[in-house]
Scaffold this active site. Sequence first.
Site, PDB file in Angstrom:
ATOM      1  CE  LYS A 197      -3.592  -2.797   2.005  1.00 46.20           C
ATOM      2  NZ  LYS A 197      -4.843  -2.891   2.745  1.00 46.20           N
TER       3      LYS A 197
ATOM      4  CD  GLU B 116      -6.684  -0.224   1.009  1.00 43.37           C
ATOM      5  OE1 GLU B 116      -5.562  -0.079   0.476  1.00 43.37           O
ATOM      6  OE2 GLU B 116      -6.879  -1.040   1.946  1.00 43.37           O
TER       7      GLU B 116
ATOM      8  CD  GLU C 244      -7.230  -7.969  -0.875  1.00 46.49           C
ATOM      9  OE1 GLU C 244      -6.271  -8.397  -0.229  1.00 46.49           O
ATOM     10  OE2 GLU C 244      -7.327  -6.791  -1.255  1.00 46.49           O
TER      11      GLU C 244
ATOM     12  CB  SER D 125      -7.009  -9.501   8.980  1.00 41.24           C
ATOM     13  OG  SER D 125      -7.486  -8.173   9.049  1.00 41.24           O
TER      14      SER D 125
HETATM   15  P1  13P Z   1      -4.388  -6.421   5.495  1.00 43.16           P
HETATM   16  O1  13P Z   1      -3.610  -7.712   5.351  1.00 43.16           O
HETATM   17  O2  13P Z   1      -3.590  -5.332   6.143  1.00 43.16           O
HETATM   18  O3  13P Z   1      -5.724  -6.656   6.122  1.00 43.16           O
HETATM   19  O4  13P Z   1      -4.664  -5.889   4.004  1.00 43.16           O
HETATM   20  C1  13P Z   1      -5.179  -6.776   3.062  1.00 43.16           C
HETATM   21  C2  13P Z   1      -5.117  -6.152   1.732  1.00 43.16           C
HETATM   22  O5  13P Z   1      -5.803  -5.191   1.448  1.00 43.16           O
HETATM   23  C3  13P Z   1      -4.174  -6.705   0.748  1.00 43.16           C
HETATM   24  O6  13P Z   1      -4.381  -6.175  -0.520  1.00 43.16           O
END
Ligand code: 13P
Length: 247
Positions: free
Chosen positions: A12, A96, A164, A210
């Site tokens: 990210k 996102e 996801e 997660s």
């Molecule tokens: P997290 O593993 O921090 O929950 O994020 C998942 C994600 O959005 C991977 O693209």
Amino acid sequence: MGRKFFVGGNWKMNGTKESIDKIVDFLTKGPLDPNTEVVVGVSPCYLEYVRSKLPQTIGVAAQNCYKADSGAFTGEICPAMIKDCGCEWVILGHSERRNVFGETDQLIGEKVGFALKQGLKVVPCIGEQLEEREAGKTTEVCFRQLKAIADNVSDWSKVVIAYEPVWAIGTGKTASPEQAQEVHAAIRNWLAENVSAEVAESTRILYGGSVSAGNCRELAACPDIDGSLVGGASLKPDFVQIINATQ
Ligand code: 13P
């Protein structure tokens, strides 16, 4: 041929050269299971830096790109730029991008089609929000997002789907293996009915949300879960354990 286990790290909007050097260090030391395909998704300004530092056995992805090959699109990057930095992957349609930046199913589908035509391998992401799950609309939402993507895919060997659930991203609330397996099986079944039995059998479907060193093994043991897309934990040495989840 079975589906090769795949673990993606989505960094990210995180990282500095200093923190990236630490990640490169633990990924280089590993040891990483050679039976796992590993790709990390990095910010565009570090694509070339990360590519120059990581072993060639680890792939590098951009986290987004536009659907044109050049022009007046301030702030965007195109597939040719990603390739020019030595990278061959792009993550598209992350929740996102959809929910913070308002990307639509149609735009994401077009981006997937364009990136594939330009020779990138693509990790398109799908997944429902909490209200959608609670309203019993999980598969309806996932299939709608998937159709917009599938309509633009001609070569599925270059595609790794990430499921996801939005409510599990960054919340510490992982989907249970049963919840994840149920949706993964439904996605595979959708591919069988709407694309082909071969594509359904060969396409890898990752779980994201997660994922941690503590839960990666039970997720990886599910028959339709072919790996994970990892956010927060991909920035930490725990990521090595997640890569090695099937050992
Ligand atoms: P997290 O593993 O921090 O929950 O994020 C998942 C994600 O959005 C991977 O693209």
